[in-house]
Every structure is written in structure tokens, then in C-alpha cells.
Design an enzyme around this catalytic site. Structure first.
Site, short mmCIF file in Angstrom:
data_model
loop_
_atom_site.label_atom_id
_atom_site.label_comp_id
_atom_site.label_asym_id
_atom_site.label_seq_id
_atom_site.Cartn_x
_atom_site.Cartn_y
_atom_site.Cartn_z
N MET A 1 0.73 -1.13 -0.11
CA MET A 1 -0.07 0.08 -0.12
C MET A 1 0.88 1.28 -0.12
SD MET A 1 -2.41 1.10 3.05
CE MET A 1 -1.34 0.87 4.37
N PRO A 2 0.88 2.25 -0.85
CA PRO A 2 1.64 3.32 -1.03
C PRO A 2 1.08 4.33 -0.21
CG PRO A 2 0.92 2.51 -3.33
CD PRO A 2 0.46 1.51 -2.39
N LEU A 3 2.01 5.07 0.35
CA LEU A 3 1.52 6.17 1.14
C LEU A 3 2.39 7.31 0.84
CD1 LEU A 3 0.05 7.58 3.67
CD2 LEU A 3 2.11 6.78 5.25
N TRP B 1 -2.74 5.55 -0.53
CA TRP B 1 -3.27 6.64 0.65
C TRP B 1 -2.25 7.87 0.58
CZ3 TRP B 1 -4.75 4.78 5.95
CH2 TRP B 1 -5.73 3.53 5.79
#
Length: 59
Positions: free
Chosen positions: A1-3, A40
Site C-alpha cells: 500500500m503506497p503512502l 493513501w
């Protein structure tokens, strides 16, 4: 999940924040092929007195 984290001085309206989050997510997904639902984005508002550029405080 990229933030993706964005730090900036306060001042954007809720609509500007929404548009920024949408645009950053879209650009990231176009560049990486990731699904938007996995990305995100956080906007951190940091008061000007807590920033410094070139050794000089902004606030």
C-alpha cells in the site's frame, strides 16, 4: 500500500485538499499502474514557525 505524505503550511480549504488528494492519487496511479483504492495520501499542515528554508525560519 503506497503512502504519499504532503507537508505544507496551513491554508488550503477542504475543497483544495480534496482536489489535491485526487490529483496526486491519479498522477501516482498513472505513473505506476497501481490501483487507486490502494493509494493513501496524507496532508500534514505544519505551522510556518516550524519551517525553515536556507537556515531562516519562515514564521
Amino acid at each position: 500500500m503506497p503512502l504519499i505524505q504532503i507537508s505544507q503550511t496551513p491554508g488550503l480549504s477542504a475543497d483544495q485538499k480534496r482536489a489535491t488528494i485526487e490529483a496526486v492519487t491519479r498522477a501516482y496511479c498513472e505513473a505506476t499502474g497501481k490501483n487507486q483504492s490502494a493509494v493513501w495520501v496524507v496532508i500534514n499542515e505544519v505551522p510556518r514557525e516550524q519551517w525553515g528554508v536556507g537556515g531562516t525560519p519562515l514564521g
